[in-house]
Design a protein around this motif. Structure first.
Motif, PDB file in Angstrom:
ATOM      1  N   HIS A  42       0.830  -1.200   0.000  1.00  0.00           N
ATOM      2  CA  HIS A  42       0.000   0.000   0.000  1.00  0.00           C
ATOM      3  C   HIS A  42       0.866   1.252   0.000  1.00  0.00           C
ATOM      4  N   ILE A  43       0.259   2.317  -0.459  1.00  0.00           N
ATOM      5  CA  ILE A  43       0.884   3.637  -0.435  1.00  0.00           C
ATOM      6  C   ILE A  43      -0.061   4.546   0.331  1.00  0.00           C
ATOM      7  N   LEU A  44       0.416   5.115   1.415  1.00  0.00           N
ATOM      8  CA  LEU A  44      -0.394   6.003   2.256  1.00  0.00           C
ATOM      9  C   LEU A  44       0.015   7.452   2.042  1.00  0.00           C
ATOM     10  N   VAL A  45      -0.979   8.315   1.778  1.00  0.00           N
ATOM     11  CA  VAL A  45      -0.738   9.749   1.643  1.00  0.00           C
ATOM     12  C   VAL A  45      -1.830  10.494   2.401  1.00  0.00           C
ATOM     13  N   ASP A  46      -1.624  11.787   2.634  1.00  0.00           N
ATOM     14  CA  ASP A  46      -2.586  12.529   3.448  1.00  0.00           C
ATOM     15  C   ASP A  46      -3.691  13.206   2.653  1.00  0.00           C
ATOM     16  N   LYS A  47      -3.552  13.292   1.341  1.00  0.00           N
ATOM     17  CA  LYS A  47      -4.546  13.981   0.519  1.00  0.00           C
ATOM     18  C   LYS A  47      -5.154  13.034  -0.525  1.00  0.00           C
ATOM     19  N   GLU A  48      -6.463  13.146  -0.719  1.00  0.00           N
ATOM     20  CA  GLU A  48      -7.130  12.304  -1.707  1.00  0.00           C
ATOM     21  C   GLU A  48      -6.614  12.577  -3.117  1.00  0.00           C
ATOM     22  N   ASP A  49      -6.375  13.847  -3.432  1.00  0.00           N
ATOM     23  CA  ASP A  49      -5.873  14.185  -4.771  1.00  0.00           C
ATOM     24  C   ASP A  49      -4.506  13.564  -5.026  1.00  0.00           C
ATOM     25  N   LYS A  50      -3.690  13.494  -3.968  1.00  0.00           N
ATOM     26  CA  LYS A  50      -2.376  12.878  -4.101  1.00  0.00           C
ATOM     27  C   LYS A  50      -2.521  11.391  -4.421  1.00  0.00           C
TER      28      LYS A  50
ATOM     29  N   LYS B 249       5.981   1.824 -11.439  1.00  0.00           N
ATOM     30  CA  LYS B 249       6.107   0.641 -10.593  1.00  0.00           C
ATOM     31  C   LYS B 249       5.617   0.954  -9.184  1.00  0.00           C
ATOM     32  N   PHE B 250       4.726   0.119  -8.677  1.00  0.00           N
ATOM     33  CA  PHE B 250       4.095   0.346  -7.378  1.00  0.00           C
ATOM     34  C   PHE B 250       5.135   0.492  -6.272  1.00  0.00           C
ATOM     35  N   GLU B 251       6.091  -0.426  -6.224  1.00  0.00           N
ATOM     36  CA  GLU B 251       7.087  -0.425  -5.145  1.00  0.00           C
ATOM     37  C   GLU B 251       7.915   0.859  -5.147  1.00  0.00           C
ATOM     38  N   ASP B 252       8.240   1.365  -6.336  1.00  0.00           N
ATOM     39  CA  ASP B 252       9.022   2.606  -6.424  1.00  0.00           C
ATOM     40  C   ASP B 252       8.226   3.793  -5.895  1.00  0.00           C
ATOM     41  N   LEU B 253       6.934   3.839  -6.238  1.00  0.00           N
ATOM     42  CA  LEU B 253       6.088   4.933  -5.756  1.00  0.00           C
ATOM     43  C   LEU B 253       5.900   4.855  -4.239  1.00  0.00           C
ATOM     44  N   ALA B 254       5.810   3.638  -3.712  1.00  0.00           N
ATOM     45  CA  ALA B 254       5.654   3.482  -2.263  1.00  0.00           C
ATOM     46  C   ALA B 254       6.867   4.046  -1.526  1.00  0.00           C
ATOM     47  N   LYS B 255       8.054   3.703  -2.001  1.00  0.00           N
ATOM     48  CA  LYS B 255       9.277   4.187  -1.362  1.00  0.00           C
ATOM     49  C   LYS B 255       9.409   5.706  -1.453  1.00  0.00           C
ATOM     50  N   LYS B 256       8.883   6.254  -2.532  1.00  0.00           N
ATOM     51  CA  LYS B 256       9.014   7.690  -2.761  1.00  0.00           C
ATOM     52  C   LYS B 256       7.911   8.504  -2.093  1.00  0.00           C
ATOM     53  N   GLU B 257       6.678   8.000  -2.122  1.00  0.00           N
ATOM     54  CA  GLU B 257       5.531   8.823  -1.735  1.00  0.00           C
ATOM     55  C   GLU B 257       4.859   8.436  -0.418  1.00  0.00           C
ATOM     56  N   SER B 258       4.961   7.190   0.001  1.00  0.00           N
ATOM     57  CA  SER B 258       4.189   6.744   1.163  1.00  0.00           C
ATOM     58  C   SER B 258       4.644   7.423   2.449  1.00  0.00           C
ATOM     59  N   THR B 259       3.679   7.715   3.314  1.00  0.00           N
ATOM     60  CA  THR B 259       3.975   8.324   4.613  1.00  0.00           C
ATOM     61  C   THR B 259       3.937   7.297   5.748  1.00  0.00           C
ATOM     62  N   ASP B 260       3.773   6.020   5.398  1.00  0.00           N
ATOM     63  CA  ASP B 260       3.758   4.970   6.413  1.00  0.00           C
ATOM     64  C   ASP B 260       5.191   4.516   6.689  1.00  0.00           C
ATOM     65  N   PRO B 261       5.751   4.885   7.852  1.00  0.00           N
ATOM     66  CA  PRO B 261       7.156   4.564   8.127  1.00  0.00           C
ATOM     67  C   PRO B 261       7.424   3.075   8.268  1.00  0.00           C
ATOM     68  N   GLY B 262       6.391   2.300   8.578  1.00  0.00           N
ATOM     69  CA  GLY B 262       6.591   0.877   8.788  1.00  0.00           C
ATOM     70  C   GLY B 262       6.678   0.049   7.519  1.00  0.00           C
ATOM     71  N   THR B 263       6.217   0.614   6.380  1.00  0.00           N
ATOM     72  CA  THR B 263       6.187  -0.183   5.147  1.00  0.00           C
ATOM     73  C   THR B 263       6.836   0.478   3.944  1.00  0.00           C
ATOM     74  N   LYS B 264       7.050   1.774   3.977  1.00  0.00           N
ATOM     75  CA  LYS B 264       7.493   2.463   2.763  1.00  0.00           C
ATOM     76  C   LYS B 264       8.830   1.930   2.231  1.00  0.00           C
ATOM     77  N   ASP B 265       9.749   1.611   3.136  1.00  0.00           N
ATOM     78  CA  ASP B 265      11.056   1.111   2.699  1.00  0.00           C
ATOM     79  C   ASP B 265      10.990  -0.319   2.164  1.00  0.00           C
ATOM     80  N   LYS B 266       9.839  -0.964   2.373  1.00  0.00           N
ATOM     81  CA  LYS B 266       9.629  -2.324   1.863  1.00  0.00           C
ATOM     82  C   LYS B 266       8.776  -2.308   0.595  1.00  0.00           C
TER      83      LYS B 266
END
Length: 294
Positions: A147-155, A168-185
């Motif tokens: 999953h990729i977590l962000v604070d804004k719906e538009d984002k 690529k989903f994994e690349d966007l997760a590492k770059k954009e996600s605000t979830d510290p527990g999963t973003k690096d994975k």
């Protein structure tokens, strides 16, 4: 992204408040211009308040659990759980426990109390074949998602558009996600099922709507933490009940442990075994939710 941590921490925070003063007298707790506060004054004020009564109740329950099952929960088990929480919440961990009025030591004590209550539950309430069959009817295999977590719906909508365009989903997760527990994975989460109460219900429902491995949500999924884009990584078949006995037992105990009525009955039995006697007549009803004085 689990909501279990915050909910549980708030539930046990009362246990970790300053304890009621034992053996109170006229020793001074604080001085000020024109007067002082004695231990007896402090004790009288605390015992007349709901906060003080709740604290005493929690202390008694904690000591009763420790007396009955203390040898079942080692320091190494407590430290392992503590480190798991610390790893999950990363740099936010110390801030979270501080916001709930805790220190490292007090948080570890709360973990032990929680573990002891789980030991008591399994000792006192046994699982029957009927319980297993009932759980199997609603059982769903654990799925694995990213999953990729962000604070804004538009984002989140923009991330979905990037995925549609081939990102690529994994690349966007590492770059954009605000979830510290999963973003690096790459956004990958531990497997969970529909009955997992540690997962936000909105997130859980959104994840289980995905049917094919590789599918991702086409609209943002709202949870208590923000907006998610979720991708299905693994979804096994249900299989046979005999293949999932251990998992079914875990689900049943997890359900019971989150049910206040069930846990009240369990704690009541622990307190009866502990033969608790309240010496202060003003506090004689402090355990009335668990033990009848009749």
């Amino acid at each position: 992204m689990s909501k279990k941590f915050n909910k549980w921490v708030l539930g046990i925070a009362g246990l970790l408040m300053v304890a009621l003063v034992a053996g109170c007298g006229n020793q001074t707790v604080a001085t000020l211009k024109g007067g002082k506060v004695t231990q007896q004054e402090y004790y009288d004020e605390m015992k007349s308040s709901q906060t003080g009564k709740s604290t005493l109740q929690s202390l008694i329950i904690s000591k009763a659990l420790e007396s009955e099952y203390g040898d079942k929960v080692s320091d190494s088990k407590v430290n392992k759980q503590y480190n798991a929480y610390k790893k999950q919440y990363g740099s936010q961990f110390n801030q979270i426990i501080a916001q709930n009025g805790m220190t490292t030591d007090s948080f570890k004590r709360s973990i032990k109390t929680n573990m002891l209550s789980q030991v008591a539950l399994k000792d006192i309430k046994k699982i029957t074949n009927k319980d297993m069959e009932k759980q199997w009817k609603k059982y769903t295999p654990k799925i694995t998602v990213e999953h990729i977590l962000v604070d804004k719906e538009d984002k989140a909508k923009d991330i979905i558009k990037q995925l549609d365009d081939g990102a690529k989903f994994e690349d966007l997760a590492k770059k954009e996600s605000t979830d510290p527990g999963t973003k690096d994975k790459g956004g990958k989460m531990p497997a969970f099922n529909k009955s997992d109460s540690s997962i936000d219900s909105g997130f859980r429902d959104g994840a289980f709507k995905l049917e094919k491995v590789g599918d991702y949500t086409k609209t943002p999924v709202k949870s208590a933490y923000g907006y998610h884009v979720i991708k299905l990584v693994k979804r096994p078949a249900k299989g046979k009940m005999s293949d999932h006995k251990d998992e079914l037992k875990k689900e049943i105990y997890a359900s019971w442990s989150s049910d206040s009525s069930t846990m009240q009955k369990v704690i009541s039995k622990v307190l009866k075994k502990a033969n608790v006697s309240i010496k202060d007549k003003d506090l004689k009803d402090v355990l009335s939710n668990y033990i009848s004085n009749k």
